[in-house]
Design a protein around this motif. Structure first.
Motif, PDB file in Angstrom:
ATOM      1  N   ARG A 245       0.827  -1.576   0.496  1.00 60.01           N
ATOM      2  CA  ARG A 245       0.127  -0.305  -0.178  1.00 60.01           C
ATOM      3  C   ARG A 245       1.401   1.032  -0.093  1.00 60.01           C
ATOM      4  O   ARG A 245       1.843   1.490   0.720  1.00 60.01           O
ATOM      5  CB  ARG A 245      -1.126   0.209   1.135  1.00 60.01           C
ATOM      6  N   ARG A 246       0.603   2.527  -0.455  1.00 59.66           N
ATOM      7  CA  ARG A 246       1.249   3.180  -0.706  1.00 59.66           C
ATOM      8  C   ARG A 246       1.290   4.132   0.411  1.00 59.66           C
ATOM      9  O   ARG A 246      -0.071   4.012   0.931  1.00 59.66           O
ATOM     10  CB  ARG A 246       0.360   3.861  -2.263  1.00 59.66           C
ATOM     11  N   SER A 247       2.101   4.509   1.354  1.00 60.43           N
ATOM     12  CA  SER A 247       1.806   5.043   1.977  1.00 60.43           C
ATOM     13  C   SER A 247       1.084   6.435   1.997  1.00 60.43           C
ATOM     14  O   SER A 247       1.293   7.642   0.985  1.00 60.43           O
ATOM     15  CB  SER A 247       3.287   5.636   2.940  1.00 60.43           C
ATOM     16  N   ILE A 248       0.065   6.769   3.051  1.00 57.92           N
ATOM     17  CA  ILE A 248      -0.449   7.796   3.260  1.00 57.92           C
ATOM     18  C   ILE A 248      -0.069   9.436   4.059  1.00 57.92           C
ATOM     19  O   ILE A 248      -1.013   9.947   4.102  1.00 57.92           O
ATOM     20  CB  ILE A 248      -1.716   7.712   4.354  1.00 57.92           C
ATOM     21  N   LEU A 249       0.885   8.808   4.642  1.00 52.39           N
ATOM     22  CA  LEU A 249       2.006   9.441   5.146  1.00 52.39           C
ATOM     23  C   LEU A 249       2.367  11.279   4.533  1.00 52.39           C
ATOM     24  O   LEU A 249       1.585  12.207   5.415  1.00 52.39           O
ATOM     25  CB  LEU A 249       3.066   9.640   5.844  1.00 52.39           C
ATOM     26  N   GLY A 250       2.355  10.642   3.295  1.00 43.50           N
ATOM     27  CA  GLY A 250       2.913  12.262   1.573  1.00 43.50           C
ATOM     28  C   GLY A 250       1.635  12.862   2.358  1.00 43.50           C
ATOM     29  O   GLY A 250       1.390  14.323   2.637  1.00 43.50           O
ATOM     30  N   PRO A 251       1.034  12.264   1.585  1.00 43.84           N
ATOM     31  CA  PRO A 251      -0.886  13.442   1.377  1.00 43.84           C
ATOM     32  C   PRO A 251      -1.418  13.408   3.234  1.00 43.84           C
ATOM     33  O   PRO A 251      -2.051  14.932   3.235  1.00 43.84           O
ATOM     34  CB  PRO A 251      -1.886  12.440   0.961  1.00 43.84           C
ATOM     35  N   PHE A 297       7.697   5.568  10.097  1.00 41.20           N
ATOM     36  CA  PHE A 297       6.520   5.003  10.448  1.00 41.20           C
ATOM     37  C   PHE A 297       6.356   5.578   8.530  1.00 41.20           C
ATOM     38  O   PHE A 297       6.412   6.810   8.307  1.00 41.20           O
ATOM     39  CB  PHE A 297       5.614   5.206  10.800  1.00 41.20           C
ATOM     40  N   GLY A 298       5.763   4.482   8.087  1.00 43.46           N
ATOM     41  CA  GLY A 298       5.733   5.196   6.463  1.00 43.46           C
ATOM     42  C   GLY A 298       6.174   5.870   5.658  1.00 43.46           C
ATOM     43  O   GLY A 298       7.636   5.988   6.110  1.00 43.46           O
ATOM     44  N   HIS A 299       6.508   6.396   4.584  1.00 46.65           N
ATOM     45  CA  HIS A 299       6.809   7.536   3.988  1.00 46.65           C
ATOM     46  C   HIS A 299       7.142   8.828   3.023  1.00 46.65           C
ATOM     47  O   HIS A 299       5.567   9.126   2.541  1.00 46.65           O
ATOM     48  CB  HIS A 299       6.811   5.734   2.236  1.00 46.65           C
ATOM     49  N   SER A 300       8.056   9.005   3.178  1.00 46.22           N
ATOM     50  CA  SER A 300       6.824  10.350   3.066  1.00 46.22           C
ATOM     51  C   SER A 300       8.208  11.444   2.283  1.00 46.22           C
ATOM     52  O   SER A 300       8.137  12.935   2.211  1.00 46.22           O
ATOM     53  CB  SER A 300       6.554  11.494   4.579  1.00 46.22           C
ATOM     54  N   ARG A 301       9.118  11.050   1.300  1.00 51.07           N
ATOM     55  CA  ARG A 301       9.675  11.347   0.891  1.00 51.07           C
ATOM     56  C   ARG A 301       9.631  12.592  -0.020  1.00 51.07           C
ATOM     57  O   ARG A 301      10.907  13.454  -0.422  1.00 51.07           O
ATOM     58  CB  ARG A 301      10.999  10.280   0.534  1.00 51.07           C
ATOM     59  N   SER A 302       8.453  12.267  -0.443  1.00 50.61           N
ATOM     60  CA  SER A 302       8.444  13.264  -1.395  1.00 50.61           C
ATOM     61  C   SER A 302       8.260  14.647  -0.741  1.00 50.61           C
ATOM     62  O   SER A 302       8.082  15.702  -1.736  1.00 50.61           O
ATOM     63  CB  SER A 302       6.910  12.692  -2.091  1.00 50.61           C
TER      64      SER A 302
END
Lengths: 448, 67
Positions: A245-251, A297-302
């Motif tokens: 699943r794509r991390s929701i952290l970024g959005p 937690f998750g991914h937010s590099r964007s």
């Protein structure tokens, strides 16, 4: 629902949303609606028919209009304070390239091997963007907020765009309903292993042997309550076998930042004093927190690209605000002010954006008074002439430039002068508070 | 919870640090005159955190390989 015959701009890049072509003909009417009904071409810099970097062409393709329309709009916007150039630079920086599917910013951040030239270009673009934002936000807060909103919008587009090279997760249509016609149709499958413990909807084919299964009385028509989850019209159908699943952290972070900026805007409108830098700093803080969370937690590099732009904007904006007063004026000013009444300047704050400003206080009678006056200039030259016999309590700050008070001169960065220059006791006192962002300040006594 | 993403952490700390410095400036806790000190201090803090996390992670990874 069939796939719109649109020529995909990039062969290896799938359109953002793929219409489910394998939907069975008896697909239920109440099937969860698609979030994006029509496939749109992704926003990319187009090589085909480009003039500079393909930004306008890409925007036009995304919107389905003539590229020349976009170009004209960009040029017109450029005439209004350079917004066009600013947005173009942003597009260049953030829009993915057609051939690679990555933007310049992404390539630099993800270590996709940018060559020296594109790294340099990236740095230049960031500087242009930062300067543009800086002037925009300091110059006029509403304009600045608009530009900020556009940036956030571009960020949203990027975040909701499918990852380059990766097909969007296949959306599996829900299976045909096994319940009676008219019964609520739902096959909401929780994405996790908790699925087994969640009782199914009535009419669902999920677990017919459940205690709440067929023996349970029918809940009735469509508007019946859904005891086990949101109604199907609001339910996404996660695929059971979705690999990652794509991390929701970024959005999540991004929209939290948008909300925080919005709250500030409300506070601003309601009358509180909110400096322009507060918007940038708040957004930056939220983005930073999202990134810190994303470390574990998750991914937010964007979000790094967004944070970098915000950080580059914040520093000049805050600096100018701190040093040079609140506002850059509308335009470059050249003016001489010669007030004659002492009450005109007592307790007064004179603010100027950029320009050459001269204040002549020599015609003012300060006798037996202590007068407080403050002068702030963002950038430029400030000359102040005071009566020859007045006592001067000088408090001056210059961010960068030259400060010359009654012949005592200093130059460099972060200049300050806090000193009293005695005059005739009866001639009165002038407490002069001077701030200059970048430029020269000179205070002289009038010639006898 | 996944392995520490150092890039994300470091950038996040830089951004949070900048906005904290901004907040202290606005509140008047810091003045412009100490800004030349505050900004490098943020960088020092971020750099140290990054180094520590990177070292810890690499030691853990090499330990995992050993087993």
């Amino acid at each position: 629902m069939t796939e719109t015959p649109l020529p995909p701009p990039v062969p290896e890049q799938a359109p953002p949303v793929q219409a489910p072509t394998q939907a069975p003909p008896q697909a239920p009417v109440h099937a969860p609606p698609r979030l994006e009904p029509a496939p749109n071409p992704p926003l990319m810099r187009r090589q085909q028919g480009k003039v500079v970097a393909g930004v306008c062409s890409g925007v036009a393709y995304r919107l389905g209009i003539d590229p020349n329309v976009v170009r004209v709009v960009a040029v017109v916007l450029t005439l209004f304070g350079g917004v066009g150039i600013l947005l173009y630079a942003l597009g260049w920086l953030l829009m993915p390239e057609e051939s690679t599917g990555q933007s310049l910013g992404e390539r630099a951040l993800r270590g996709g091997g940018p060559d020296g030239a594109s790294t340099l270009l990236l740095a230049l673009l960031l500087v242009v963007v930062a300067l543009g934002f800086g002037f925009a936000i300091v110059g006029d807060s509403w304009f600045g907020i608009t530009v900020l909103a556009v940036t956030l919008g571009i960020g949203a587009l990027l975040l909701t765009r499918p990852r380059a090279g990766a097909a969007p997760p296949p959306l599996v249509p829900p299976g045909p309903p096994s319940g009676p016609p008219g019964a609520p149709v739902a096959s909401w499958a929780p994405p996790t292993t908790a699925a087994a413990s969640v009782p199914p909807f009535p009419g669902s084919s999920f677990a017919p042997d459940s205690p709440l299964g067929p023996d349970r009385p029918d809940l009735g028509p469509i508007d019946a309550p859904y005891p086990y989850g949101p109604p199907p019209s609001q339910v996404l159908t996660p695929t059971p076998a979705e690999p990652r699943r794509r991390s929701i952290l970024g959005p999540l972070t991004f929209f939290a930042a948008v909300a925080a900026v919005g709250v500030l805007g409300v506070v601003d409108v309601l009358g509180a004093t909110v400096p322009g830098s507060a918007y940038v700093a708040t957004a930056l803080g939220v983005v930073g927190l999202g990134l810190v969370v994303g470390a574990w937690f998750g991914h937010s590099r964007s979000l790094i690209a967004l944070g970098a732009v915000l950080a580059l904007v914040l520093v000049p904006v805050a600096t100018v605000e701190q040093l040079g007063g609140q506002a850059f004026g509308d335009s470059f000013e050249t003016q001489t002010v010669g007030p004659t009444d002492v009450d005109e300047i007592d307790g007064a704050l004179f603010e100027h954006g950029a320009g050459d400003v001269s204040y002549d206080f020599s015609g003012i009678d300060f006798t037996d008074r202590t007068v407080d006056t403050e002068v702030r200039v963002g950038a430029g030259n400030l000359d102040i002439t005071i009566p020859e016999d007045v006592t001067l309590e000088m408090d001056a700050q210059v961010g960068a430039g030259q400060l010359d008070v009654l012949g005592e001169s200093q130059e460099g960065l972060g200049l300050g002068q806090n000193q009293t220059y005695e005059g005739d006791v009866e001639a009165g006192t002038l407490r002069l508070d001077v701030s200059m962002g970048f430029g020269n300040v000179e205070v002289n006594r009038a010639d006898a | 919870m996944h392995d520490t993403d150092v890039t994300s952490l470091v950038f996040g700390l830089v951004f949070v640090g900048l906005s904290v410095v901004w907040g202290l400036l606005e509140l008047g806790v810091l003045t412009v005159s100490v800004l030349p000190l505050a900004i490098p201090l943020v960088l020092v803090a971020v750099g140290v955190v990054g180094v520590v996390v990177a070292v810890v992670r690499s030691r853990r990874e090499s330990r995992d390989e050993a087993f």
